[in-house]
Design a protein around this motif. Structure first.
Motif, PDB file in Angstrom:
ATOM      1  N   ARG A  66       0.838  -1.202   0.000  1.00 11.55           N
ATOM      2  CA  ARG A  66       0.000   0.000   0.000  1.00 11.55           C
ATOM      3  C   ARG A  66       0.874   1.252   0.000  1.00 11.55           C
ATOM      4  O   ARG A  66       2.070   1.195   0.299  1.00 11.55           O
ATOM      5  N   PRO A  67       0.276   2.420  -0.322  1.00 18.07           N
ATOM      6  CA  PRO A  67       1.087   3.645  -0.484  1.00 18.07           C
ATOM      7  C   PRO A  67       1.914   4.022   0.737  1.00 18.07           C
ATOM      8  O   PRO A  67       3.007   4.577   0.600  1.00 18.07           O
ATOM      9  N   THR A  68       1.407   3.758   1.938  1.00 19.41           N
ATOM     10  CA  THR A  68       2.131   4.178   3.144  1.00 19.41           C
ATOM     11  C   THR A  68       3.128   3.132   3.634  1.00 19.41           C
ATOM     12  O   THR A  68       3.792   3.334   4.639  1.00 19.41           O
ATOM     13  N   GLU A  69       3.222   2.012   2.944  1.00 13.86           N
ATOM     14  CA  GLU A  69       4.053   0.917   3.415  1.00 13.86           C
ATOM     15  C   GLU A  69       5.429   0.914   2.754  1.00 13.86           C
ATOM     16  O   GLU A  69       5.573   1.294   1.593  1.00 13.86           O
ATOM     17  N   ARG A  70       6.432   0.493   3.502  1.00 18.04           N
ATOM     18  CA  ARG A  70       7.786   0.354   2.987  1.00 18.04           C
ATOM     19  C   ARG A  70       8.277  -1.071   3.254  1.00 18.04           C
ATOM     20  O   ARG A  70       8.101  -1.597   4.357  1.00 18.04           O
ATOM     21  N   LEU A  71       8.886  -1.684   2.256  1.00 22.05           N
ATOM     22  CA  LEU A  71       9.506  -2.992   2.435  1.00 22.05           C
ATOM     23  C   LEU A  71      10.887  -2.777   3.045  1.00 22.05           C
ATOM     24  O   LEU A  71      11.727  -2.081   2.469  1.00 22.05           O
ATOM     25  N   VAL A  72      11.112  -3.340   4.209  1.00 14.89           N
ATOM     26  CA  VAL A  72      12.337  -3.057   4.950  1.00 14.89           C
ATOM     27  C   VAL A  72      13.562  -3.592   4.212  1.00 14.89           C
ATOM     28  O   VAL A  72      14.530  -2.862   3.993  1.00 14.89           O
ATOM     29  N   LEU A  73      13.533  -4.848   3.823  1.00 14.13           N
ATOM     30  CA  LEU A  73      14.681  -5.408   3.123  1.00 14.13           C
ATOM     31  C   LEU A  73      14.790  -4.852   1.703  1.00 14.13           C
ATOM     32  O   LEU A  73      15.878  -4.559   1.216  1.00 14.13           O
ATOM     33  N   GLY A  74      13.663  -4.690   1.047  1.00 20.39           N
ATOM     34  CA  GLY A  74      13.676  -4.291  -0.347  1.00 20.39           C
ATOM     35  C   GLY A  74      13.887  -2.812  -0.584  1.00 20.39           C
ATOM     36  O   GLY A  74      14.386  -2.422  -1.644  1.00 20.39           O
ATOM     37  N   GLU A  75      13.505  -1.950   0.396  1.00 16.22           N
ATOM     38  CA  GLU A  75      13.536  -0.515   0.150  1.00 16.22           C
ATOM     39  C   GLU A  75      14.403   0.283   1.118  1.00 16.22           C
ATOM     40  O   GLU A  75      14.830   1.388   0.793  1.00 16.22           O
ATOM     41  N   GLU A  92       8.030  13.882   5.201  1.00 15.94           N
ATOM     42  CA  GLU A  92       7.990  15.314   5.486  1.00 15.94           C
ATOM     43  C   GLU A  92       6.582  15.683   5.942  1.00 15.94           C
ATOM     44  O   GLU A  92       5.594  15.109   5.512  1.00 15.94           O
ATOM     45  N   GLU A  93       6.515  16.666   6.845  1.00 20.04           N
ATOM     46  CA  GLU A  93       5.210  17.055   7.349  1.00 20.04           C
ATOM     47  C   GLU A  93       4.451  17.934   6.374  1.00 20.04           C
ATOM     48  O   GLU A  93       3.243  18.050   6.445  1.00 20.04           O
ATOM     49  N   GLU A  94       5.194  18.584   5.443  1.00 20.94           N
ATOM     50  CA  GLU A  94       4.508  19.437   4.486  1.00 20.94           C
ATOM     51  C   GLU A  94       3.980  18.590   3.332  1.00 20.94           C
ATOM     52  O   GLU A  94       4.387  17.469   3.120  1.00 20.94           O
ATOM     53  N   GLY A  95       3.081  19.202   2.575  1.00 22.23           N
ATOM     54  CA  GLY A  95       2.607  18.533   1.371  1.00 22.23           C
ATOM     55  C   GLY A  95       1.264  17.874   1.571  1.00 22.23           C
ATOM     56  O   GLY A  95       0.811  17.655   2.678  1.00 22.23           O
ATOM     57  N   GLN A  96       0.637  17.533   0.461  1.00 22.65           N
ATOM     58  CA  GLN A  96      -0.676  16.903   0.487  1.00 22.65           C
ATOM     59  C   GLN A  96      -0.467  15.396   0.546  1.00 22.65           C
ATOM     60  O   GLN A  96       0.277  14.904   1.348  1.00 22.65           O
ATOM     61  N   GLY A  97      -1.105  14.658  -0.284  1.00 28.04           N
ATOM     62  CA  GLY A  97      -0.879  13.223  -0.350  1.00 28.04           C
ATOM     63  C   GLY A  97      -1.474  12.466   0.803  1.00 28.04           C
ATOM     64  O   GLY A  97      -1.348  12.840   1.957  1.00 28.04           O
ATOM     65  N   ALA A  98      -2.148  11.380   0.486  1.00 28.11           N
ATOM     66  CA  ALA A  98      -2.760  10.552   1.526  1.00 28.11           C
ATOM     67  C   ALA A  98      -1.703   9.979   2.453  1.00 28.11           C
ATOM     68  O   ALA A  98      -1.947   9.751   3.627  1.00 28.11           O
ATOM     69  N   GLU A  99      -0.499   9.758   1.918  1.00 29.29           N
ATOM     70  CA  GLU A  99       0.578   9.187   2.709  1.00 29.29           C
ATOM     71  C   GLU A  99       0.872  10.046   3.934  1.00 29.29           C
ATOM     72  O   GLU A  99       0.987   9.554   5.058  1.00 29.29           O
ATOM     73  N   ASN A 100       0.983  11.342   3.730  1.00 30.91           N
ATOM     74  CA  ASN A 100       1.280  12.234   4.841  1.00 30.91           C
ATOM     75  C   ASN A 100       0.087  12.391   5.776  1.00 30.91           C
ATOM     76  O   ASN A 100       0.238  12.452   6.995  1.00 30.91           O
ATOM     77  N   LEU A 101      -1.108  12.460   5.210  1.00 32.03           N
ATOM     78  CA  LEU A 101      -2.297  12.602   6.037  1.00 32.03           C
ATOM     79  C   LEU A 101      -2.465  11.381   6.934  1.00 32.03           C
ATOM     80  O   LEU A 101      -2.764  11.504   8.126  1.00 32.03           O
ATOM     81  N   VAL A 102      -2.269  10.189   6.367  1.00 32.63           N
ATOM     82  CA  VAL A 102      -2.379   8.966   7.157  1.00 32.63           C
ATOM     83  C   VAL A 102      -1.356   8.951   8.284  1.00 32.63           C
ATOM     84  O   VAL A 102      -1.639   8.510   9.398  1.00 32.63           O
ATOM     85  N   ALA A 103      -0.146   9.445   8.013  1.00 30.96           N
ATOM     86  CA  ALA A 103       0.891   9.479   9.043  1.00 30.96           C
ATOM     87  C   ALA A 103       0.473  10.353  10.223  1.00 30.96           C
ATOM     88  O   ALA A 103       0.804  10.060  11.374  1.00 30.96           O
ATOM     89  N   THR A 104      -0.256  11.417   9.954  1.00 32.94           N
ATOM     90  CA  THR A 104      -0.694  12.296  11.042  1.00 32.94           C
ATOM     91  C   THR A 104      -1.785  11.657  11.893  1.00 32.94           C
ATOM     92  O   THR A 104      -2.079  12.128  12.992  1.00 32.94           O
ATOM     93  N   PHE A 105      -2.410  10.563  11.396  1.00 37.35           N
ATOM     94  CA  PHE A 105      -3.468   9.881  12.148  1.00 37.35           C
ATOM     95  C   PHE A 105      -2.918   8.948  13.216  1.00 37.35           C
ATOM     96  O   PHE A 105      -3.685   8.411  14.008  1.00 37.35           O
TER      97      PHE A 105
END
Length: 423
Positions: free
Chosen positions: A87-96, A162-175
């Motif tokens: 999903r957009p907010t997810e990072r693969l630890v080994l792969g990324e 980063e805290e600035e910017g739009q994007g669902a990724e950043n909004l989800v992080a603030t939740f």
């Protein structure tokens, strides 16, 4: 961090076998899934990517992991065999994250990530990435002694959102630190398009918690915009009574299709709830109260009560039943209240301290009968038992309130002010 909790470097987990509670191998770890967070806070580890025998890669939530030790991972419960989709907010630890160039916060020097360490948080099932093992020097340079070091996650930059910017990724992080009800209130005031983007970025468990707090029309809207397999995953993660309420709002064909995609055990619980009238004890109850056998001890009961994903109402009491101990159970013997558990020695059998005076409800009891029962006995939850004496579930006070309050109670000024204060 938990005192004495082992720190595990993720490179040691690659290829490690994963076993179910019976000791049968499910597959092998191929990666780990983490969610980055704003403000330099350590990422939360969501789960593992496991390659099963068919070479399919599936997602195993960390909430299903009971042990990571001795070169193996132990899981509990049914493993969802659907293919893993990032999903957009997810990072693969080994792969990324490994081999990435980041910057030491203290010196501004660029370093290469060689490994990251994870650790379990105290008294919880959550895991975080808390250490980074890095190498100084230019990328691709030969490794030399004295050029590697381990730093705190906050000691490097180049990972965090980063805290600035739009994007669902950043909004989800603030939740991350918000309660599900408060996140639901935010989603309620977004446009349908934006609401769908955020829902798609949330992980299944988080989205399930949030959807339980949304009005039914918005639940239906979000569910309809998810891929069917993911919609079934979210329904599985919801409390069975909430999933049943949501499915009852769908056309019959859609409801049946989603039930077919759900895991059989989860679907069976929901189908059973759908068989009852909505405003009855059977329609209101959850099928997942704490059930213990007569030979369980007070220590066993307190361990179950401490589970972080239990609501306070369900944690207020345990129900003692003969096997089987999943609803519908064997004969219901009585209730043990949390306060009684605190008063008796840990080795005491729960069968010796059950409250047999509290009458259970029948599944066809009406909503007024349920509310009267809770009020008369000053209870926050009440057992529901069928004619044969089997425990079917429990009705909690929050289930009742959801049906007593007006349909638009989530939109009142009082609630909005509360959420504003929290944010």
């Amino acid at each position: 961090m938990a005192g004495g909790a082992p720190r595990i470097f993720v490179s040691h987990l690659s290829g490690v076998p994963v076993f179910d509670p019976n000791g049968d191998q499910v597959g092998r770890v191929r990666d780990l899934v983490a969610m980055l967070r704003v403000g330099g806070r350590p990422p939360r580890l969501l789960g593992l990517v496991v390659e099963v025998v068919s070479r399919r890669r599936i997602f195993l939530p960390m909430t299903r992991v009971t042990g990571v030790e001795s070169g193996q991972v132990i899981t509990t419960g049914v493993v969802n065999m659907r293919r893993f989709e990032q999903r957009p907010t997810e990072r693969l630890v080994l792969g990324e994250l490994l081999d990435r160039r980041v910057t030491l916060a203290a010196t501004g020097e660029e370093v290469t990530v060689l490994d990251v360490a994870i650790q379990q948080l105290p008294a919880r099932r959550d895991w975080e990435i808390d250490r980074i093992f890095v190498r100084k020097g230019k990328s691709g340079a030969l490794r030399r002694r004295g050029e590697t070091l381990t730093v705190e996650w906050s000691g490097v930059t180049g990972f965090s959102l980063e805290e600035e910017g739009q994007g669902a990724e950043n909004l989800v992080a603030t939740f991350e630190q918000m309660r599900p009800a408060d996140v639901a209130n935010v989603l309620h005031h977004l446009t349908p398009k934006r609401r769908a983007e955020v829902a798609n970025a949330l992980d299944d468990d988080r989205l399930a918690d949030v959807m339980e707090e949304l009005p039914e029309d918005e639940q239906v809207e979000i569910l309809g915009k998810l891929k069917e397999e993911r919609a079934a995953d979210v329904l599985e993660a919801m409390d069975p009574d909430d999933a049943a309420d949501l499915l009852s709002e769908l056309p019959e064909d859609d409801k049946e299709r989603l039930l077919t995609l759900m895991q059989p055990d989860d679907a069976a619980d929901v189908r059973r709830l759908l068989s009852y009238e909505e405003n009855t004890a059977g329609g209101l109850m959850t099928t997942e109260p704490i059930v213990l056998r007569p030979d369980a001890t007070v220590a066993d009961a307190l361990a179950r009560v401490r589970q972080a994903d239990l609501s306070p109402a369900l944690a207020a009491q345990v129900y003692v039943c003969r096997p089987p101990d999943e609803t519908p159970t064997g004969k219901y013997l009585g209730t043990v209240h949390f306060q009684r558990l605190l008063r008796d020695p840990p080795f005491t059998l729960v069968s010796s301290i059950v409250d047999t005076d509290l009458p259970p409800l029948r599944p066809d009891a009406s909503l007024p009968q349920v509310t009267t029962h809770l009020a008369a006995y000053n209870m926050v939850a009440v057992p529901v038992v069928d004619e044969s004496g089997s425990l079917l579930g429990a009705v909690t006070v929050d289930d009742v309130l959801d049906h007593l309050l007006p349909d638009d109670w989530r939109e009142t000024d009082f609630h909005a002010e509360e959420v504003s204060d929290v944010r």
